[in-house]
Design an enzyme around this catalytic site. Sequence first.
Site, PDB file in Angstrom:
ATOM      1  CE1 TYR A 141     106.081  55.225  87.551  1.00  0.00           C
ATOM      2  CE2 TYR A 141     105.801  57.554  87.681  1.00  0.00           C
ATOM      3  CZ  TYR A 141     105.361  56.332  87.396  1.00  0.00           C
ATOM      4  OH  TYR A 141     104.823  56.279  86.066  1.00  0.00           O
ATOM      5  CE  LYS A 191     107.299  39.022  83.842  1.00  0.00           C
ATOM      6  NZ  LYS A 191     106.483  38.369  82.698  1.00  0.00           N
ATOM      7  CG  ASP A 223     103.263  38.552  81.049  1.00  0.00           C
ATOM      8  OD1 ASP A 223     102.688  38.311  82.334  1.00  0.00           O
ATOM      9  OD2 ASP A 223     104.209  37.985  80.720  1.00  0.00           O
ATOM     10  CG  ASP A 247     102.196  55.444  84.401  1.00  0.00           C
ATOM     11  OD1 ASP A 247     101.360  56.119  84.477  1.00  0.00           O
ATOM     12  OD2 ASP A 247     103.368  55.407  83.642  1.00  0.00           O
ATOM     13  CG  ASP A 251      97.699  55.825  80.523  1.00  0.00           C
ATOM     14  OD1 ASP A 251      97.617  56.370  81.480  1.00  0.00           O
ATOM     15  OD2 ASP A 251      98.394  56.589  79.574  1.00  0.00           O
TER      16      ASP A 251
HETATM   17  C1  IPM Z   1     100.127  59.607  85.657  1.00  0.00           C
HETATM   18  C2  IPM Z   1     100.917  60.032  84.958  1.00  0.00           C
HETATM   19  C3  IPM Z   1     102.204  60.765  85.776  1.00  0.00           C
HETATM   20  C4  IPM Z   1     102.899  59.196  86.218  1.00  0.00           C
HETATM   21  C5  IPM Z   1     103.389  61.259  84.923  1.00  0.00           C
HETATM   22  C6  IPM Z   1     103.029  62.506  84.318  1.00  0.00           C
HETATM   23  C7  IPM Z   1     104.586  61.117  85.576  1.00  0.00           C
HETATM   24  O1  IPM Z   1     101.446  59.418  83.660  1.00  0.00           O
HETATM   25  O2  IPM Z   1      99.689  60.200  86.585  1.00  0.00           O
HETATM   26  O3  IPM Z   1      99.894  58.447  85.424  1.00  0.00           O
HETATM   27  O4  IPM Z   1     103.720  58.467  85.667  1.00  0.00           O
HETATM   28  O5  IPM Z   1     102.730  58.718  87.458  1.00  0.00           O
HETATM   29 MG    MG Z   2     100.323  57.693  83.611  1.00  0.00          MG
END
Ligand code: IPM
Ligand code: MG
Length: 358
Positions: A141, A191, A223, A247, A251
């Site tokens: 990032y 990884k 993975d 990240d 999710d």
């Molecule tokens: C999160 C989001 C952010 C990230 C984006 C919006 C830049 O997906 O907070 O997980 O990737 O960190």
């Molecule tokens: Mg995210």
Amino acid sequence: MFKITVLPGDGIGPEVTAGALRVLRAVQKRTGVEFVTREALFGGGAYDQTGTPLPEETLRQCLDSDAVLLGAVGGPKWDNLPVHLRPEAGALLPLRKKLEVYANIRPSVVFSSLADASTLKREVVEGLDIVVVRELTGGLYFGAKRREELSEGGVRVVETLEYTTGEIERVARVAFELARKRRKKLTSVDKANVLESSRLWREVVSGLAGAYPDVELNHMLVDNCAMQLVRNPRQFDVLVTENMFGDILSDQASQLTGSIGMLPSASLGGKVGLYEPIHGSAPDIAGQNMANPIATILSVAMMLRYSFSLDDAAGLVEQAVNTVLEEGYRTADIMQPGMRPVGTMEMAELVAEKVEKS
Ligand code: IPM
Ligand code: MG
């Protein structure tokens, strides 16, 4: 008295933060602790008004508060701006960096009343309570990026993945400490079979294990971890991993709970903690009183706990959310047959009333 900067942001951000602030007012009334909140411009809306998604004044105000509550940023309107002016790369990432919040705590908890709302079977997710600790201010990032036109045609891009021992160690410590207060199991995800950064990650995390003999540490390749998260997520307690893997896995972990609209986060490590729902700005449902405010309400609970050490108040909020769900109230994202549909503000109001009466 605690000073909180509120960054409502874009899309559903203003609605979910308004709901969460309603609950914060209820906590104030119930506990007598005073919270002074002040909004600031942030994200696409800030760009529209000032020409930059992260105005100096906003940053100054954040650094001068006890905690920051963020809604969400971004939307199609700003997707074609130069990268440094976009809400994500131009506001959210620099804010995390400037606040030095290197440890992002993302809990995934399945409320028993919602176990059927998950796309996975009830028997796989029921009782799930895991936390992803994501490194938040390093890795891909923030590494140097380059894009160059090739003389033979086409384009070459370079992204840099950098970590130092110190960066790994400090976030790993946060994860060990957290595991120590929970079920004492830490899974470090990397990884290491391919990436040098992951080999260092593994070395550093292993090196700390001796200082936490009460915590059982294991390592897992990313993975495999993605697979294990849907196969048998209850094997995990605390997961710790670098920025990009975190990240993605967070999710995925969120969906185990039924809706990403349920999940809060806390970003810690600097002087001022940053609290935000893990969902995005959902422009498709913005302004319709449809969004689920629970992720932001639970982010306020994390703020009470981690920034203000008000554990009891945090518990009141979490318990209120649980009771409202038990009573069958649902926003659209977690709606199920026979349940009672409510909008964003109604949901927040219900939680606030429970807090006040608790
Ligand atoms: C999160 C989001 C952010 C990230 C984006 C919006 C830049 O997906 O907070 O997980 O990737 O960190
Ligand atoms: Mg995210």
